[in-house]
Design a protein around this motif. Structure first.
Motif, short mmCIF file in Angstrom:
data_model
loop_
_atom_site.label_atom_id
_atom_site.label_comp_id
_atom_site.label_asym_id
_atom_site.label_seq_id
_atom_site.Cartn_x
_atom_site.Cartn_y
_atom_site.Cartn_z
N ILE A 287 0.85 -1.19 0.00
CA ILE A 287 0.00 0.00 0.00
C ILE A 287 0.89 1.24 0.00
O ILE A 287 1.79 1.36 0.82
CB ILE A 287 -0.93 0.00 1.23
CG1 ILE A 287 -1.89 -1.19 1.15
CG2 ILE A 287 -1.69 1.29 1.36
CD1 ILE A 287 -2.74 -1.39 2.38
N ARG A 288 0.61 2.18 -0.90
CA ARG A 288 1.42 3.39 -1.02
C ARG A 288 0.54 4.63 -0.93
O ARG A 288 -0.69 4.56 -1.05
CB ARG A 288 2.17 3.40 -2.37
CG ARG A 288 3.01 2.16 -2.64
CD ARG A 288 4.13 2.01 -1.64
NE ARG A 288 5.07 3.09 -1.73
CZ ARG A 288 6.13 3.10 -2.54
NH1 ARG A 288 6.38 2.07 -3.32
NH2 ARG A 288 6.97 4.13 -2.54
N GLU B 148 -1.68 10.30 -4.82
CA GLU B 148 -1.10 11.56 -5.29
C GLU B 148 -1.47 12.74 -4.39
O GLU B 148 -0.63 13.60 -4.09
CB GLU B 148 -1.58 11.83 -6.73
CG GLU B 148 -0.93 13.04 -7.38
CD GLU B 148 -1.36 13.22 -8.82
OE1 GLU B 148 -1.03 14.27 -9.41
OE2 GLU B 148 -2.04 12.31 -9.35
N GLN B 149 -2.72 12.77 -3.92
CA GLN B 149 -3.16 13.87 -3.07
C GLN B 149 -2.37 13.89 -1.76
O GLN B 149 -1.92 14.95 -1.30
CB GLN B 149 -4.65 13.73 -2.76
CG GLN B 149 -5.18 14.83 -1.82
CD GLN B 149 -6.54 14.51 -1.25
OE1 GLN B 149 -7.04 13.40 -1.42
NE2 GLN B 149 -7.14 15.44 -0.56
N LEU B 150 -2.17 12.72 -1.14
CA LEU B 150 -1.44 12.66 0.12
C LEU B 150 0.02 13.05 -0.07
O LEU B 150 0.62 13.70 0.79
CB LEU B 150 -1.54 11.25 0.72
CG LEU B 150 -0.86 11.06 2.07
CD1 LEU B 150 -1.45 11.99 3.13
CD2 LEU B 150 -0.96 9.60 2.52
N ALA B 151 0.60 12.67 -1.19
CA ALA B 151 2.00 13.04 -1.46
C ALA B 151 2.15 14.57 -1.50
O ALA B 151 3.15 15.12 -1.01
CB ALA B 151 2.46 12.41 -2.76
N GLN C 40 -4.92 2.28 -0.59
CA GLN C 40 -4.00 3.41 -0.73
C GLN C 40 -3.98 4.19 0.57
O GLN C 40 -4.96 4.24 1.31
CB GLN C 40 -4.45 4.34 -1.85
CG GLN C 40 -4.27 3.79 -3.26
CD GLN C 40 -4.65 4.83 -4.31
OE1 GLN C 40 -5.60 5.59 -4.12
NE2 GLN C 40 -3.91 4.87 -5.39
N LEU C 41 -2.84 4.82 0.86
CA LEU C 41 -2.76 5.76 1.96
C LEU C 41 -3.38 7.07 1.49
O LEU C 41 -2.92 7.66 0.51
CB LEU C 41 -1.30 5.98 2.40
CG LEU C 41 -0.64 4.80 3.13
CD1 LEU C 41 0.86 5.01 3.22
CD2 LEU C 41 -1.24 4.65 4.52
N SER C 42 -4.42 7.52 2.19
CA SER C 42 -5.16 8.71 1.77
C SER C 42 -5.19 9.73 2.90
O SER C 42 -5.13 9.39 4.08
CB SER C 42 -6.59 8.33 1.38
OG SER C 42 -6.61 7.33 0.40
N THR D 153 5.89 1.76 5.64
CA THR D 153 5.75 2.43 4.34
C THR D 153 5.35 3.89 4.53
O THR D 153 5.86 4.78 3.85
CB THR D 153 4.71 1.70 3.48
OG1 THR D 153 5.11 0.35 3.30
CG2 THR D 153 4.57 2.36 2.12
N LEU D 154 4.43 4.15 5.46
CA LEU D 154 4.01 5.52 5.74
C LEU D 154 5.21 6.37 6.16
O LEU D 154 5.37 7.51 5.69
CB LEU D 154 2.94 5.53 6.82
CG LEU D 154 2.58 6.92 7.39
CD1 LEU D 154 1.87 7.76 6.34
CD2 LEU D 154 1.70 6.79 8.63
N LYS D 155 6.03 5.85 7.04
CA LYS D 155 7.19 6.60 7.52
C LYS D 155 8.15 6.92 6.37
O LYS D 155 8.72 8.01 6.29
CB LYS D 155 7.91 5.82 8.62
CG LYS D 155 7.10 5.69 9.89
CD LYS D 155 7.69 4.69 10.85
CE LYS D 155 9.06 5.12 11.34
NZ LYS D 155 9.59 4.16 12.35
N THR D 156 8.31 5.95 5.48
CA THR D 156 9.19 6.16 4.33
C THR D 156 8.62 7.23 3.39
O THR D 156 9.34 8.10 2.89
CB THR D 156 9.39 4.85 3.56
OG1 THR D 156 9.96 3.88 4.45
CG2 THR D 156 10.32 5.04 2.37
#
Length: 343
Positions: free
Chosen positions: A7-8, A11-14, A36-38, A107-110
């Motif tokens: 899970i990555r 685009e909005q969260l980035a 997805q991470l949102s 993954t979130l931390k990265t």
């Protein structure tokens, strides 16, 4: 056990992460939606971090739904501001949600930038998410020993264990396996197979009910076995393999776990992997003695030769004698020397 879910951040969260590092936001809520991470919500700085803490974090937390909270502290670091990462995993959340959030934390931390996250807090009750709870956490875990990323993931997974009373008659239930109950039809089908009515059963997990159902029960020829394996979903299969080996007749129960790669969702892959061991225990309790457990990607692997090799591996009876390597072809004839008088 620790696994990355794949899970990555979307685009909005980035984009939100990019603005946050410049000091625009005080708090960011991150949720897992559609694998997805949102970004669930953001809030800008109002006062100092202590006054903002309870006012901004409390309204973002849902009683039964896990999430991550990134909260900007006022301390400065070489890269900018330091951040606190709160992993909100309520005890009332499902085991599946706990597993997904625990496995996605690294993954979130990265994605956000590990160097910005200077403190972490794992919370299971709303009281632990308050400013007072954060201060208690600081006192209890002052100056923790540095951990590797692998150790951090293992620590996070241990925190999501299901806590039960432990004594000499009980065992601690952890995330090593999820015990999905069997439907009545599934139990009946297994019992009928033991009595000889079927020689093939296929099982599916209802991801919403978290229950195992029988999806096919039939007499299936070995040549037709590969056709039973779906190409788009994971399944469990139980097959009674009737065969002969070296003149002896065998009837062997073979358990097959089919997973057609990444065409399945993350949740489906995790559920089938985690439920396999408890499900095998259930089969044993129903009288099924599984002789061989297999994992395959495609039904084309289930040939008679493959099953024979798995159940009866070939043994090497005689090891070949060591063959001395020949010398170089152009080294010439061997030299002969005559003994001298002294010899």
């Amino acid at each position: 056990m620790s696994h990355q879910t794949g899970i990555r951040a979307n685009e909005q969260l980035a984009k939100v992460f990019g603005k946050a590092k410049n000091g625009k936001f005080r708090v960011i809520k991150v949720s897992i939606e559609n694998e997805q991470l949102s970004c669930g919500a953001t809030a800008e700085t109002k006062k100092d971090w202590e006054r903002d803490y309870d006012k901004l974090i409390g309204p973002l937390l849902e009683k039964d739904v896990p999430c991550y909270i990134l909260y900007r502290l006022d301390a400065k670091i070489p890269l900018g501001y330091s951040w606190l990462l709160i992993s909100w995993t309520p005890d009332t959340a499902s085991i599946r949600q706990k597993m997904v959030y625990a496995s996605t934390k690294a993954t979130l931390k990265t994605e956000f930038g590990s160097a910005y996250i200077t403190e972490e807090l794992h919370a299971t009750t709303l009281d632990e998410c308050t400013l007072e709870g954060y201060r208690r956490h600081k006192q209890d875990f002052a100056a923790p020993a540095p951990l590797t990323s692998r150790e951090e993931e293992l620590k996070e997974l241990r925190k999501t264990e299901v806590h039960t009373e432990i004594n000499t008659n009980t065992r601690h239930q952890t995330l090593g396996g999820i015990n999905c109950p069997l439907s009545e039809a599934t139990v009946a089908a297994v019992q009928e197979m033991v009595r000889g009515k079927h020689d093939y059963l296929q099982f599916r997990i209802d991801l919403e009910e978290e229950q195992i159902h029988v999806s096919r029960a039939a007499k299936v020829e070995l040549a037709d076995l590969p056709k039973q394996v779906p190409e788009d979903h994971a399944r469990y299969h139980l097959f009674l393999f009737r065969h002969t080996h070296e003149g002896d007749y065998f009837e062997s129960y073979v358990f097959v776990y089919s997973m057609p790669g990444y065409s399945c969702s993350v949740r489906e892959r995790m559920m089938y992997s985690s439920c396999k061991a408890p499900f095998l225990d259930e089969l044993a309790a129903l009288g099924v003695e599984v002789v061989k457990k297999l994992e395959i990607d495609s039904g084309s692997e289930l040939t008679e030769a493959f099953l024979q090799d798995e159940l009866h591996p070939k043994k090497i009876l005689h090891r070949p004698a060591f063959a001395k390597p020949k010398g170089p072809p152009n080294r010439g004839a061997k030299r002969l020397t005559r003994p001298t008088a002294e010899d």
